[in-house]
Design a protein around this motif. Structure first.
Motif, PDB file in Angstrom:
ATOM      1  N   THR A 209       0.781  -1.126  -0.130  1.00  0.00           N
ATOM      2  CA  THR A 209       0.051   0.058   0.101  1.00  0.00           C
ATOM      3  C   THR A 209       0.846   1.122  -0.151  1.00  0.00           C
ATOM      4  O   THR A 209       1.965   1.163   0.017  1.00  0.00           O
ATOM      5  CB  THR A 209      -0.832   0.115   1.294  1.00  0.00           C
ATOM      6  OG1 THR A 209       0.067  -0.009   2.427  1.00  0.00           O
ATOM      7  CG2 THR A 209      -1.771  -1.105   1.165  1.00  0.00           C
ATOM      8  N   GLU A 210       0.334   2.539  -0.081  1.00  0.00           N
ATOM      9  CA  GLU A 210       1.188   3.533   0.152  1.00  0.00           C
ATOM     10  C   GLU A 210       0.639   4.547   1.273  1.00  0.00           C
ATOM     11  O   GLU A 210      -0.644   4.447   1.673  1.00  0.00           O
ATOM     12  CB  GLU A 210       0.845   4.579  -1.320  1.00  0.00           C
ATOM     13  CG  GLU A 210       1.298   3.721  -2.584  1.00  0.00           C
ATOM     14  CD  GLU A 210       1.088   4.694  -3.663  1.00  0.00           C
ATOM     15  OE1 GLU A 210       0.138   5.767  -3.608  1.00  0.00           O
ATOM     16  OE2 GLU A 210       1.427   4.376  -4.958  1.00  0.00           O
ATOM     17  N   ARG A 211       1.602   5.303   1.707  1.00  0.00           N
ATOM     18  CA  ARG A 211       1.218   6.344   2.771  1.00  0.00           C
ATOM     19  C   ARG A 211       2.015   7.460   2.589  1.00  0.00           C
ATOM     20  O   ARG A 211       2.906   7.480   1.980  1.00  0.00           O
ATOM     21  CB  ARG A 211       1.647   5.565   4.165  1.00  0.00           C
ATOM     22  CG  ARG A 211       2.867   5.376   4.514  1.00  0.00           C
ATOM     23  CD  ARG A 211       3.182   4.668   5.841  1.00  0.00           C
ATOM     24  NE  ARG A 211       4.434   4.165   5.904  1.00  0.00           N
ATOM     25  CZ  ARG A 211       5.605   4.972   6.576  1.00  0.00           C
ATOM     26  NH1 ARG A 211       5.120   6.237   7.035  1.00  0.00           N
ATOM     27  NH2 ARG A 211       6.931   4.492   6.864  1.00  0.00           N
ATOM     28  N   LYS A 212       1.462   8.384   3.204  1.00  0.00           N
ATOM     29  CA  LYS A 212       2.054   9.927   3.131  1.00  0.00           C
ATOM     30  C   LYS A 212       2.937  10.174   4.297  1.00  0.00           C
ATOM     31  O   LYS A 212       2.198  10.159   5.476  1.00  0.00           O
ATOM     32  CB  LYS A 212       1.169  10.859   2.596  1.00  0.00           C
ATOM     33  CG  LYS A 212       1.899  12.393   2.444  1.00  0.00           C
ATOM     34  CD  LYS A 212       0.929  13.287   1.736  1.00  0.00           C
ATOM     35  CE  LYS A 212       0.528  13.071   0.296  1.00  0.00           C
ATOM     36  NZ  LYS A 212      -0.125  14.002  -0.372  1.00  0.00           N
ATOM     37  N   ALA A 213       4.193  10.395   4.407  1.00  0.00           N
ATOM     38  CA  ALA A 213       4.687  10.849   5.626  1.00  0.00           C
ATOM     39  C   ALA A 213       5.215  11.963   5.828  1.00  0.00           C
ATOM     40  O   ALA A 213       5.477  12.653   4.804  1.00  0.00           O
ATOM     41  CB  ALA A 213       5.875   9.607   5.631  1.00  0.00           C
ATOM     42  N   HIS A 214       5.224  12.792   6.982  1.00  0.00           N
ATOM     43  CA  HIS A 214       5.567  13.999   7.196  1.00  0.00           C
ATOM     44  C   HIS A 214       7.280  13.985   7.344  1.00  0.00           C
ATOM     45  O   HIS A 214       7.671  12.814   8.111  1.00  0.00           O
ATOM     46  CB  HIS A 214       4.868  14.488   8.414  1.00  0.00           C
ATOM     47  CG  HIS A 214       5.770  15.829   8.998  1.00  0.00           C
ATOM     48  ND1 HIS A 214       5.687  16.914   8.418  1.00  0.00           N
ATOM     49  CD2 HIS A 214       6.345  16.112  10.119  1.00  0.00           C
ATOM     50  CE1 HIS A 214       6.153  18.039   8.995  1.00  0.00           C
ATOM     51  NE2 HIS A 214       6.905  17.387  10.046  1.00  0.00           N
TER      52      HIS A 214
END
Length: 316
Positions: A209-214
């Motif tokens: 899956t994909e995730r957006k990281a800070h």
């Protein structure tokens, strides 16, 4: 009505109704005798399914097809399909799965046997069970000796960065501050980063899956200090894989005179540091891309070596 065969071109096909089910298909052969045998076998299988239920005819190969049709992961399945082939699922039990693990990976560790054989075999069969095609399977896993994992700390990361080249230092910082796995970090492209907003798109290799990281300011600055081709599809940290980063990593550790921690210690340090800062396990799991908060708590919830922590209860 029994199945009958007929020719279409040079190939024989079959058709008919068995147990109120309309069947039609190709025998994939131009030999009439072989075609008749295939049709007879298909008919017998359908009657068996009708009389004794789907479990009587479900093979492992068919269960794998159902599993993949449901968009499930194909990791480690190739060897398993080759091993089990058309074995009936109902004949596969815990003992046979453990035997398969030893046969397929005779020199492997318990962890590898569990991950490559027991887990995917269970997943395939239990998916079919969820469709009421067979019974659920439970398999006792091989015992694994757990070793205490030492997490990296921010102090460790800073010392490492001071003695590493800009690419490697930024890679270390990226893993520690986003929780990315090494396989995920080395595959980050420039198009995945937004240095203005401080965000990174991480394609999670393990769970697909994909995730957006800070990205904190210090990480943005570290990445900004990399001098390289910034074409959108180019890799940010230049390393093709964890193997190409392995020796430079060890050399930087040696130059810095710090503990020889692994790539994964940075991801480990991300979770541990978050928990010690009071971030709840559910949020940590979401930010770092873990499958569950329970996994985060069980794996990374180390006790803090501070006997005065009770003072915090009454702090204002």
């Amino acid at each position: 009505m029994s199945l009958v065969i007929y020719r279409r071109g040079n190939i024989w096909h079959y058709r008919g109704t068995i147990a109120h089910r309309r069947l039609r298909g190709s025998t994939h052969t131009a030999d009439k005798e072989i075609a008749e045998r295939i049709a007879a076998k298909t008919e017998a299988t359908e009657w068996k399914r009708e009389l004794y239920g789907p479990e009587a005819v479900l093979t492992f190969s068919q269960a794998v097809s159902l599993y993949l049709d449901a968009q499930k992961s194909d990791r480690f399945l190739l060897k398993l399909v080759s091993y089990w082939k058309d074995t009936l699922v109902r004949s596969i039990n815990s003992g046979k799965v453990r035997q398969a693990a030893v046969a397929l990976y005779p020199d492997a560790s318990a962890v590898t046997r569990n991950r490559h054989v027991i887990v995917p075999t269970q997943a395939v069969i239990n998916h079919a069970a969820s469709m009421d095609l067979c019974r659920h399977l439970k398999v006792k896993r091989f015992p694994v000796e757990t070793k205490a994992k030492e997490p990296a700390t921010w102090e460790w990361v800073q010392k490492f960065m001071a003695h590493a080249n800009p690419h490697l230092g930024a890679l270390c910082c990226f893993m520690f501050l986003t929780g990315a796995r090494i396989s995920e970090a080395v595959n980050v492209r420039w198009k995945d980063l937004d240095l203005t907003s401080g965000t990174a798109l991480i394609r999670q290799s393990k769970v697909r899956t994909e995730r957006k990281a800070h990205m904190p300011t210090v990480l943005v600055e570290a990445i900004g200090g990399i001098l390289s081709n910034r074409e959108p599809t180019s890799k940010v940290f230049k390393y093709s894989s964890l193997y190409s980063a392995k020796w430079p990593w060890r050399a930087a550790v040696q130059r810095a005179g710090i503990k020889p921690l692994t790539f994964h210690s940075c991801r480990h340090g991300f979770a541990t540091s978050m928990l010690h800062k009071g971030v709840d396990p559910i949020t940590v799991a979401k930010l770092g891309g873990w499958k569950s908060a329970q996994h985060v708590f069980a794996t990374y919830g180390h006790a803090m070596d501070d006997e005065t922590l009770a003072d915090r209860i009454v702090e204002i």
